[in-house]
Design a protein around this motif. Structure first.
Motif, PDB file in Angstrom:
ATOM      1  N   LEU A 262       0.936  -0.972   0.377  1.00 45.35           N
ATOM      2  CA  LEU A 262       0.260   0.380   0.158  1.00 45.35           C
ATOM      3  C   LEU A 262       0.464   1.091   0.192  1.00 45.35           C
ATOM      4  O   LEU A 262       2.167   1.442   0.656  1.00 45.35           O
ATOM      5  N   SER A 263      -0.104   2.491  -0.664  1.00 48.30           N
ATOM      6  CA  SER A 263       0.842   3.771  -0.369  1.00 48.30           C
ATOM      7  C   SER A 263       0.298   4.752   0.752  1.00 48.30           C
ATOM      8  O   SER A 263      -0.522   4.960   0.675  1.00 48.30           O
ATOM      9  N   VAL A 264       1.426   5.054   0.978  1.00 46.19           N
ATOM     10  CA  VAL A 264       1.197   6.252   1.288  1.00 46.19           C
ATOM     11  C   VAL A 264       1.589   7.657   1.211  1.00 46.19           C
ATOM     12  O   VAL A 264       2.893   7.502   0.359  1.00 46.19           O
ATOM     13  N   PRO A 265       0.770   9.012   0.431  1.00 46.65           N
ATOM     14  CA  PRO A 265      -0.859   8.837   0.916  1.00 46.65           C
ATOM     15  C   PRO A 265      -1.981   8.741   0.041  1.00 46.65           C
ATOM     16  O   PRO A 265      -3.431   8.607   0.374  1.00 46.65           O
ATOM     17  N   ASP A 266      -1.477   7.759  -1.014  1.00 40.49           N
ATOM     18  CA  ASP A 266      -2.364   6.898  -2.168  1.00 40.49           C
ATOM     19  C   ASP A 266      -3.650   6.057  -1.169  1.00 40.49           C
ATOM     20  O   ASP A 266      -4.943   6.405  -2.106  1.00 40.49           O
ATOM     21  N   ASP A 267      -2.544   5.769  -0.717  1.00 38.36           N
ATOM     22  CA  ASP A 267      -3.656   4.557  -0.026  1.00 38.36           C
ATOM     23  C   ASP A 267      -4.365   4.753   1.039  1.00 38.36           C
ATOM     24  O   ASP A 267      -5.669   4.709   1.517  1.00 38.36           O
ATOM     25  N   VAL A 268      -3.391   5.653   2.149  1.00 39.02           N
ATOM     26  CA  VAL A 268      -3.841   5.796   3.151  1.00 39.02           C
ATOM     27  C   VAL A 268      -2.631   6.734   3.601  1.00 39.02           C
ATOM     28  O   VAL A 268      -1.802   6.726   3.433  1.00 39.02           O
ATOM     29  N   SER A 269      -2.889   7.914   4.059  1.00 36.66           N
ATOM     30  CA  SER A 269      -2.708   9.073   4.381  1.00 36.66           C
ATOM     31  C   SER A 269      -2.334   8.658   6.392  1.00 36.66           C
ATOM     32  O   SER A 269      -3.037   8.144   7.121  1.00 36.66           O
ATOM     33  N   VAL A 270      -1.187   9.155   6.987  1.00 35.51           N
ATOM     34  CA  VAL A 270      -0.611   8.343   8.169  1.00 35.51           C
ATOM     35  C   VAL A 270      -0.836  10.118   8.546  1.00 35.51           C
ATOM     36  O   VAL A 270       0.645  10.878   8.248  1.00 35.51           O
ATOM     37  N   ALA A 271      -0.508  10.337   9.306  1.00 35.50           N
ATOM     38  CA  ALA A 271      -0.426  11.416  10.541  1.00 35.50           C
ATOM     39  C   ALA A 271      -0.108  11.338  11.458  1.00 35.50           C
ATOM     40  O   ALA A 271       0.563  10.261  12.554  1.00 35.50           O
ATOM     41  N   GLY A 272       1.628  11.710  12.345  1.00 35.54           N
ATOM     42  CA  GLY A 272       2.476  11.665  13.648  1.00 35.54           C
ATOM     43  C   GLY A 272       1.830  12.732  14.923  1.00 35.54           C
ATOM     44  O   GLY A 272       0.955  13.280  14.672  1.00 35.54           O
ATOM     45  N   PHE A 273       3.324  12.462  15.703  1.00 38.73           N
ATOM     46  CA  PHE A 273       2.632  13.630  16.774  1.00 38.73           C
ATOM     47  C   PHE A 273       3.860  13.601  17.356  1.00 38.73           C
ATOM     48  O   PHE A 273       4.402  13.318  17.692  1.00 38.73           O
ATOM     49  N   ASP A 274       4.445  15.320  17.581  1.00 38.58           N
ATOM     50  CA  ASP A 274       5.423  15.639  18.075  1.00 38.58           C
ATOM     51  C   ASP A 274       6.941  16.328  17.167  1.00 38.58           C
ATOM     52  O   ASP A 274       7.367  17.088  17.542  1.00 38.58           O
ATOM     53  N   ASP A 275       6.575  16.000  16.522  1.00 40.71           N
ATOM     54  CA  ASP A 275       8.247  16.780  14.679  1.00 40.71           C
ATOM     55  C   ASP A 275       9.181  16.374  15.282  1.00 40.71           C
ATOM     56  O   ASP A 275       9.635  17.383  15.417  1.00 40.71           O
ATOM     57  N   LEU A 276       9.785  15.260  15.262  1.00 42.26           N
ATOM     58  CA  LEU A 276      10.974  14.406  15.379  1.00 42.26           C
ATOM     59  C   LEU A 276      11.956  14.632  13.993  1.00 42.26           C
ATOM     60  O   LEU A 276      11.360  15.035  13.415  1.00 42.26           O
ATOM     61  N   ARG A 277      12.939  15.194  14.501  1.00 42.85           N
ATOM     62  CA  ARG A 277      13.745  15.952  13.125  1.00 42.85           C
ATOM     63  C   ARG A 277      14.049  14.660  12.395  1.00 42.85           C
ATOM     64  O   ARG A 277      13.576  14.884  10.867  1.00 42.85           O
TER      65      ARG A 277
END
Length: 343
Positions: A262-277
């Motif tokens: 599967l492709s990100v984001p073509d199939d699934v969008s992914v978001a995180g948290f913290d904004d690490l480098r």
């Protein structure tokens, strides 16, 4: 060898002001501190911390207790503490518990033994002295950061995890996503509970019904993000986006999606948290919430300096909430034409 009198003469201040700047810099004006620091540098003055500590019953050490050193969040947090500690003539001691309460109690005992003056906790556990406080005597200076106890009025610093998590969901909903999954941190942690509550708040604001089958627990590691995504895919519950409670789990989730073709984001969008480098250099670069990690460490150290003031000058225990913001990158996009139902 230079002494405090020499520093005072070069800086153009009194000996008492130099002494105060070295012991409790928060009581001295920043411009005066700058002049004294310049004089110290010019004269190559080396204060005798041990002797000064004996006179003031202080070690000039602060303990920073963390559950692990492997999370990049920890190194940025400690960097912030060190930034403030260095300018305040304090030394930072690092304690690692790996979740062991006995280790935490051992570190706490260092304060009673005058090996440290106070403790900053990036830790979900509490030392026994807070759980069962002594009938007499005062509690040691303790500041909590990010993960905080609900039933103790400790000085603490954090971000608004509710609103930050809701912001991520609002972003995904704004891209047309209606089936938004979540990968949480350990649910016994207050911070994880806050971020899950924020996820639910974001769904409610977007008019999306909460589906518990779309929520899977991780432990903030890459592997747990990978495993949670595998469970999501294997469950067969449709989803088009996932909000992860930290960047490491988001990257693990992206790896699991790629492993399933599967492709990100073509199939699934992914978001995180913290904004690490490293998030900005992921493939694709990671959409995330910027948590001011270094600034959290700096604020925690300033709260510790307040806690170390004489009792009659200490401000009341307070909570510092630092701002967050959404960083939109290429890992999130408009909802795909088809819905992922697991493969």
């Amino acid at each position: 060898m230079a002494n405090i009198k020499d520093i005072a003469r070069v800086a153009g201040v009194s000996v008492a002001t130099v002494s105060r700047a070295l012991s409790t810099p928060s009581m001295v004006r920043p411009t005066t501190i700058e002049r004294i620091e310049a004089a110290i540098a010019d004269l190559n003055y080396q204060p005798n911390h041990m002797a000064a500590g004996l006179r003031r019953q202080r070690s000039d050490n602060v303990l920073v207790v963390v559950p692990s050193i492997y999370n990049p969040f920890t190194s940025a947090f400690v960097e912030g503490i060190e930034n403030v500690a260095r300018t305040s003539r304090m030394r930072v001691l690092l304690g690692i518990t790996e979740g062991d309460r006995d280790a935490l109690n051992t570190y706490t005992a260092m304060i009673a033994g005058k090996q440290a003056d106070g403790m900053i906790l990036l830790e979900s556990n509490l030392p026994d002295i807070l759980i069962n406080p002594p009938a007499k005597g005062t509690l040691p200076p303790i500041v909590s950061a990010c993960e905080y106890p609900l039933d103790h009025a400790l000085p603490r610093v954090k971000i608004d995890n509710h609103e930050a998590s809701a912001l991520v969901v609002s972003h995904l909903a704004g891209l047309g996503h209606r089936r938004i999954a979540a990968v949480t941190g350990p649910i016994d942690l207050v911070m994880s509970q806050d971020r899950l509550a924020g996820y639910r708040l974001g769904l409610a604001r977007a008019g999306i019904e909460f589906d518990p089958q779309l929520v899977h627990e991780g432990d903030f590691t890459l592997q747990s993000g990978y495993d949670a995504m595998v469970r999501l895919l294997d469950a067969g519950t449709p989803f088009t986006a996932v909000a992860c409670s930290n960047d490491e789990m988001a990257l693990g989730a992206m790896s699991a999606l790629r492993a399933r073709g599967l492709s990100v984001p073509d199939d699934v969008s992914v978001a995180g948290f913290d904004d690490l480098r490293f998030g900005a250099y992921a493939s694709p670069p990671l959409t995330t919430v910027h948590s001011p990690t270094v600034e959290i460490g700096e604020a925690a150290m300033r709260l510790m300096l307040d806690a170390l003031l004489p009792a009659d000058r200490q401000p009341p225990a307070r909570e510092v909430i630092l701002p967050h913001r959404l960083i939109v990158r290429e890992s999130t996009a408009r909802v795909p034409a088809r819905v992922v139902a697991g493969t």
